[in-house]
Design a protein around this motif. Structure first.
Motif, PDB file in Angstrom:
ATOM      1  N   GLU A 175       0.828  -1.205   0.000  1.00 21.41           N
ATOM      2  CA  GLU A 175       0.000   0.000   0.000  1.00 21.41           C
ATOM      3  C   GLU A 175       0.864   1.257   0.000  1.00 21.41           C
ATOM      4  OE1 GLU A 175      -2.467  -0.507   3.437  1.00 21.41           O
ATOM      5  OE2 GLU A 175      -4.092  -1.415   2.286  1.00 21.41           O
ATOM      6  N   VAL A 176       1.899   1.269   0.845  1.00 19.32           N
ATOM      7  CA  VAL A 176       2.812   2.418   0.893  1.00 19.32           C
ATOM      8  C   VAL A 176       3.500   2.600  -0.453  1.00 19.32           C
ATOM      9  CG1 VAL A 176       4.964   3.270   1.910  1.00 19.32           C
ATOM     10  CG2 VAL A 176       3.197   2.290   3.383  1.00 19.32           C
ATOM     11  N   THR A 177       3.943   1.497  -1.057  1.00 16.80           N
ATOM     12  CA  THR A 177       4.672   1.557  -2.323  1.00 16.80           C
ATOM     13  C   THR A 177       3.800   2.087  -3.447  1.00 16.80           C
ATOM     14  OG1 THR A 177       6.005  -0.349  -1.619  1.00 16.80           O
ATOM     15  CG2 THR A 177       6.055   0.221  -3.952  1.00 16.80           C
ATOM     16  N   LEU A 178       2.608   1.524  -3.595  1.00 19.80           N
ATOM     17  CA  LEU A 178       1.726   1.947  -4.689  1.00 19.80           C
ATOM     18  C   LEU A 178       1.276   3.393  -4.503  1.00 19.80           C
ATOM     19  CD1 LEU A 178      -0.419  -1.297  -5.144  1.00 19.80           C
ATOM     20  CD2 LEU A 178       1.484  -0.500  -6.565  1.00 19.80           C
ATOM     21  N   GLY A 236       1.969   6.592  -6.997  1.00 16.68           N
ATOM     22  CA  GLY A 236       0.789   7.214  -7.589  1.00 16.68           C
ATOM     23  C   GLY A 236      -0.045   6.249  -8.400  1.00 16.68           C
ATOM     24  N   VAL A 237      -0.017   4.976  -8.029  1.00 19.75           N
ATOM     25  CA  VAL A 237      -0.750   3.932  -8.757  1.00 19.75           C
ATOM     26  C   VAL A 237      -2.034   3.602  -7.999  1.00 19.75           C
ATOM     27  CG1 VAL A 237      -0.698   1.538  -9.566  1.00 19.75           C
ATOM     28  CG2 VAL A 237       1.373   2.954  -9.703  1.00 19.75           C
ATOM     29  N   GLU A 238      -3.178   3.793  -8.640  1.00 20.24           N
ATOM     30  CA  GLU A 238      -4.442   3.414  -8.040  1.00 20.24           C
ATOM     31  C   GLU A 238      -4.626   1.898  -8.140  1.00 20.24           C
ATOM     32  OE1 GLU A 238      -7.640   5.608  -9.716  1.00 20.24           O
ATOM     33  OE2 GLU A 238      -6.869   7.555  -9.053  1.00 20.24           O
ATOM     34  N   TYR A 239      -5.230   1.305  -7.126  1.00 18.88           N
ATOM     35  CA  TYR A 239      -5.348  -0.151  -7.092  1.00 18.88           C
ATOM     36  C   TYR A 239      -6.591  -0.550  -6.310  1.00 18.88           C
ATOM     37  CZ  TYR A 239      -3.693   0.554  -2.333  1.00 18.88           C
ATOM     38  OH  TYR A 239      -3.586   0.983  -1.032  1.00 18.88           O
ATOM     39  N   THR A 240      -6.988  -1.786  -6.482  1.00 21.03           N
ATOM     40  CA  THR A 240      -8.055  -2.389  -5.677  1.00 21.03           C
ATOM     41  C   THR A 240      -7.605  -3.778  -5.271  1.00 21.03           C
ATOM     42  OG1 THR A 240      -9.173  -3.217  -7.672  1.00 21.03           O
ATOM     43  CG2 THR A 240      -9.927  -1.106  -6.784  1.00 21.03           C
ATOM     44  N   GLY A 295      -3.601   5.088   7.828  1.00 23.29           N
ATOM     45  CA  GLY A 295      -3.523   4.144   6.721  1.00 23.29           C
ATOM     46  C   GLY A 295      -2.571   3.006   7.028  1.00 23.29           C
ATOM     47  N   PRO A 296      -1.732   2.623   6.072  1.00 25.41           N
ATOM     48  CA  PRO A 296      -0.831   1.490   6.283  1.00 25.41           C
ATOM     49  C   PRO A 296       0.190   1.710   7.393  1.00 25.41           C
ATOM     50  CG  PRO A 296      -0.277   2.648   4.249  1.00 25.41           C
ATOM     51  CD  PRO A 296      -1.593   3.190   4.711  1.00 25.41           C
ATOM     52  N   TYR A 297       0.510   2.967   7.706  1.00 24.10           N
ATOM     53  CA  TYR A 297       1.502   3.235   8.744  1.00 24.10           C
ATOM     54  C   TYR A 297       1.010   2.827  10.133  1.00 24.10           C
ATOM     55  CZ  TYR A 297       4.088   5.784   5.206  1.00 24.10           C
ATOM     56  OH  TYR A 297       4.797   6.108   4.080  1.00 24.10           O
ATOM     57  N   ASP A 298      -0.283   2.581  10.249  1.00 24.42           N
ATOM     58  CA  ASP A 298      -0.829   2.114  11.525  1.00 24.42           C
ATOM     59  C   ASP A 298      -0.982   0.594  11.564  1.00 24.42           C
ATOM     60  OD1 ASP A 298      -0.968   4.706  12.389  1.00 24.42           O
ATOM     61  OD2 ASP A 298      -3.115   4.949  12.004  1.00 24.42           O
ATOM     62  N   HIS A 299      -0.423  -0.101  10.572  1.00 21.23           N
ATOM     63  CA  HIS A 299      -0.617  -1.556  10.496  1.00 21.23           C
ATOM     64  C   HIS A 299       0.697  -2.330  10.420  1.00 21.23           C
ATOM     65  CE1 HIS A 299      -4.597  -0.003   9.147  1.00 21.23           C
ATOM     66  NE2 HIS A 299      -5.017  -1.006   9.884  1.00 21.23           N
ATOM     67  N   PHE A 300       1.739  -1.778  11.000  1.00 25.33           N
ATOM     68  CA  PHE A 300       3.020  -2.494  10.998  1.00 25.33           C
ATOM     69  C   PHE A 300       3.316  -3.194  12.324  1.00 25.33           C
ATOM     70  CE2 PHE A 300       3.889   0.476   7.456  1.00 25.33           C
ATOM     71  CZ  PHE A 300       4.168  -0.483   6.486  1.00 25.33           C
ATOM     72  N   GLU A 301       2.449  -3.049  13.294  1.00 30.17           N
ATOM     73  CA  GLU A 301       2.660  -3.776  14.548  1.00 30.17           C
ATOM     74  C   GLU A 301       2.456  -5.264  14.313  1.00 30.17           C
ATOM     75  OE1 GLU A 301       1.101  -2.257  18.436  1.00 30.17           O
ATOM     76  OE2 GLU A 301       0.021  -4.171  18.445  1.00 30.17           O
ATOM     77  N   HIS A 302       3.354  -6.100  14.819  1.00 31.91           N
ATOM     78  CA  HIS A 302       3.245  -7.541  14.587  1.00 31.91           C
ATOM     79  C   HIS A 302       3.946  -8.327  15.684  1.00 31.91           C
ATOM     80  CE1 HIS A 302       7.028  -6.235  12.774  1.00 31.91           C
ATOM     81  NE2 HIS A 302       7.471  -7.477  12.899  1.00 31.91           N
ATOM     82  N   TRP A 303       3.481  -9.530  15.901  1.00 33.83           N
ATOM     83  CA  TRP A 303       4.041 -10.445  16.901  1.00 33.83           C
ATOM     84  C   TRP A 303       5.377 -10.997  16.425  1.00 33.83           C
ATOM     85  CZ3 TRP A 303       5.465 -15.551  16.448  1.00 33.83           C
ATOM     86  CH2 TRP A 303       5.700 -16.240  17.643  1.00 33.83           C
ATOM     87  N   VAL A 304       6.344 -11.046  17.339  1.00 36.68           N
ATOM     88  CA  VAL A 304       7.634 -11.670  17.056  1.00 36.68           C
ATOM     89  C   VAL A 304       7.854 -12.862  17.983  1.00 36.68           C
ATOM     90  CG1 VAL A 304      10.153 -11.345  17.010  1.00 36.68           C
ATOM     91  CG2 VAL A 304       8.632  -9.520  16.198  1.00 36.68           C
ATOM     92  N   GLY A 306      -3.092 -22.401  -0.752  1.00 30.82           N
ATOM     93  CA  GLY A 306      -1.922 -23.009  -0.142  1.00 30.82           C
ATOM     94  C   GLY A 306      -0.656 -22.187  -0.235  1.00 30.82           C
ATOM     95  N   LEU A 307      -0.731 -21.021  -0.898  1.00 32.66           N
ATOM     96  CA  LEU A 307       0.467 -20.190  -1.059  1.00 32.66           C
ATOM     97  C   LEU A 307       0.210 -18.797  -0.502  1.00 32.66           C
ATOM     98  CD1 LEU A 307       1.566 -21.072  -4.721  1.00 32.66           C
ATOM     99  CD2 LEU A 307       2.600 -21.880  -2.593  1.00 32.66           C
ATOM    100  N   PRO A 308       1.201 -18.203   0.190  1.00 30.76           N
ATOM    101  CA  PRO A 308       1.038 -16.818   0.657  1.00 30.76           C
ATOM    102  C   PRO A 308       1.130 -15.861  -0.521  1.00 30.76           C
ATOM    103  CG  PRO A 308       3.256 -17.603   1.133  1.00 30.76           C
ATOM    104  CD  PRO A 308       2.506 -18.774   0.579  1.00 30.76           C
ATOM    105  N   ALA A 309       0.089 -15.080  -0.731  1.00 30.61           N
ATOM    106  CA  ALA A 309       0.062 -14.192  -1.896  1.00 30.61           C
ATOM    107  C   ALA A 309      -0.887 -13.031  -1.644  1.00 30.61           C
ATOM    108  CB  ALA A 309      -0.367 -14.965  -3.146  1.00 30.61           C
ATOM    109  N   LEU A 310      -0.667 -11.946  -2.377  1.00 29.22           N
ATOM    110  CA  LEU A 310      -1.559 -10.795  -2.395  1.00 29.22           C
ATOM    111  C   LEU A 310      -2.091 -10.637  -3.809  1.00 29.22           C
ATOM    112  CD1 LEU A 310       0.557  -8.162  -0.408  1.00 29.22           C
ATOM    113  CD2 LEU A 310      -1.318  -9.561   0.478  1.00 29.22           C
ATOM    114  N   ASP A 311      -3.400 -10.394  -3.938  1.00 32.26           N
ATOM    115  CA  ASP A 311      -4.023 -10.211  -5.245  1.00 32.26           C
ATOM    116  C   ASP A 311      -4.589  -8.809  -5.338  1.00 32.26           C
ATOM    117  OD1 ASP A 311      -3.928 -12.998  -6.483  1.00 32.26           O
ATOM    118  OD2 ASP A 311      -4.839 -13.411  -4.539  1.00 32.26           O
ATOM    119  N   PHE A 312      -4.296  -8.116  -6.427  1.00 33.40           N
ATOM    120  CA  PHE A 312      -4.788  -6.754  -6.599  1.00 33.40           C
ATOM    121  C   PHE A 312      -4.902  -6.433  -8.082  1.00 33.40           C
ATOM    122  CE2 PHE A 312      -0.208  -6.570  -6.573  1.00 33.40           C
ATOM    123  CZ  PHE A 312       0.152  -5.562  -7.452  1.00 33.40           C
ATOM    124  N   ALA A 313      -5.638  -5.385  -8.371  1.00 32.96           N
ATOM    125  CA  ALA A 313      -5.799  -4.922  -9.748  1.00 32.96           C
ATOM    126  C   ALA A 313      -5.256  -3.508  -9.847  1.00 32.96           C
ATOM    127  CB  ALA A 313      -7.267  -4.961 -10.154  1.00 32.96           C
TER     128      ALA A 313
END
Length: 320
Positions: free
Chosen positions: A28-31, A35-39, A297-306, A47-54
């Motif tokens: 999200e930060v990169t796009l 300046g690339v609009e996406y959905t 936005g995405p800057y509030d979603h980087f917290e994660h369990w280690v 069975g595979l880790p992946a992200l799908d977008f248009a």
């Protein structure tokens, strides 16, 4: 066009779920920066880790930026019949893909996460192709090695002489084993009070790595103002650093100096244990040092369990 981004796998199943969240936020930060609009789409690859977008088709320059995504394994165009057409994989390392991961030690930051930290600072700042990165708590140099693989110059400082020596010796052995031509230079940086910070610089065609023995709060003295294009640091996960100084107190002392070492428009990305130092405090300290903190936005979603005692988060800020 419809895309599937296949993600870099992780052996720990619980952390794998966390990395998918991080990968989405980073994309999200990169796009947004490009300046690339996406959905987002939810078709998935079973069975595979992946992200799908248009999104629209990417230019060569945009594809090069996307190839640096920390968790990208490969990007595919997804056809109407479900077939996946490979477009590109990860950017080729300039020195060696194994360089940041070989040296093992307690408390080492995962090199894939380190790429995320670097990407967030680079995307938030001026985005120079040939950047100069600074890590004021570099330890044994994982962040510096990742930067070298991008073709950048990398400067690190730390108060742990043994860690710096180990980083230098390892890198020398690596260069000699792989027969990289390089030059070594030793010197000292002048500090106030008739003190100095000894350093070693190793230069090769891909870039220069410099290791200096200096206190975090003296970065401005050692390296000067407006020197670096980005600053990245994985802050200690405990409560003490150096001479029995709590991390929050150290940051109050060091952050103004770190900010001054950055060029105007450059950015800083810090990772930290949110269980011992909440994100709101880190962001307040960054703002107090005169930096513009990126929030929402995405800057509030980087917290994660280690692990049980570590919930890691990231704060990003720009020097106006």
């Amino acid at each position: 066009m419809r895309y599937t981004m296949l993600l870099w796998p992780h052996a720990n199943a619980r952390y794998q779920a966390e990395t998918e969240k991080l990968a989405r936020a980073e994309l999200e930060v990169t796009l947004a920066r490009l300046g690339v609009e996406y959905t987002w789409e939810e078709s998935g690859v079973e069975g595979l880790p992946a992200l799908d977008f248009a999104a629209r088709a990417f230019t060569d320059a945009e594809a090069r930026v996307l190839s640096r995504h920390s968790l990208l394994y490969a990007l595919f165009e997804r056809r109407e019949d479900g077939a996946l057409l490979p477009l590109f994989g990860r950017e080729a390392p300039r020195v060696g893909g194994d360089l940041p991961g070989i040296l093992k030690y307690k408390g080492k930051t995962n090199e894939v996460f380190t790429q995320l930290l670097i990407n967030l600072a680079w995307l938030a700042g001026n985005m120079p192709e040939r950047a100069h990165l600074f890590d004021p708590m570099c330890g044994r140099g994982t962040t510096l090695f990742v930067a070298l693989n991008r073709g950048w110059d990398a400067t690190g400082s730390d108060i742990d002489r043994a860690a710096l020596r180990e980083a230098e010796q390892f890198f020398k052995r690596y260069l000699e084993y792989h027969r990289f031509k390089h030059a070594t230079k030793r010197g000292s940086l002048t500090l106030r009070g008739k003190k100095s910070a000894p350093y070693t610089a190793l230069t090769l065609p891909a870039g220069t790595l410099r290791l200096a023995e200096a206190e975090a709060a003296r970065a401005r003295e050692a390296f000067g103002a407006g020197t670096f294009d980005l600053l990245c640091a994985d802050l200690p996960y405990g409560v003490q650093h150096g001479a029995n100084m709590p991390l929050e107190a150290l940051l109050r002392l060091a952050l103004p100096a770190w900010a001054e070492t950055l060029k105007h428009g450059a950015a800083m990305a810090l990772s930290f244990n949110a269980q011992t130092l909440p994100a709101r405090k880190v962001r307040a300290l960054l703002a107090g040092a005169g930096l513009r903190v990126l929030e929402g936005g995405p800057y509030d979603h980087f917290e994660h369990w280690v692990e049980q005692a570590v919930t890691r988060d990231i704060a990003v800020a720009v020097r106006p």
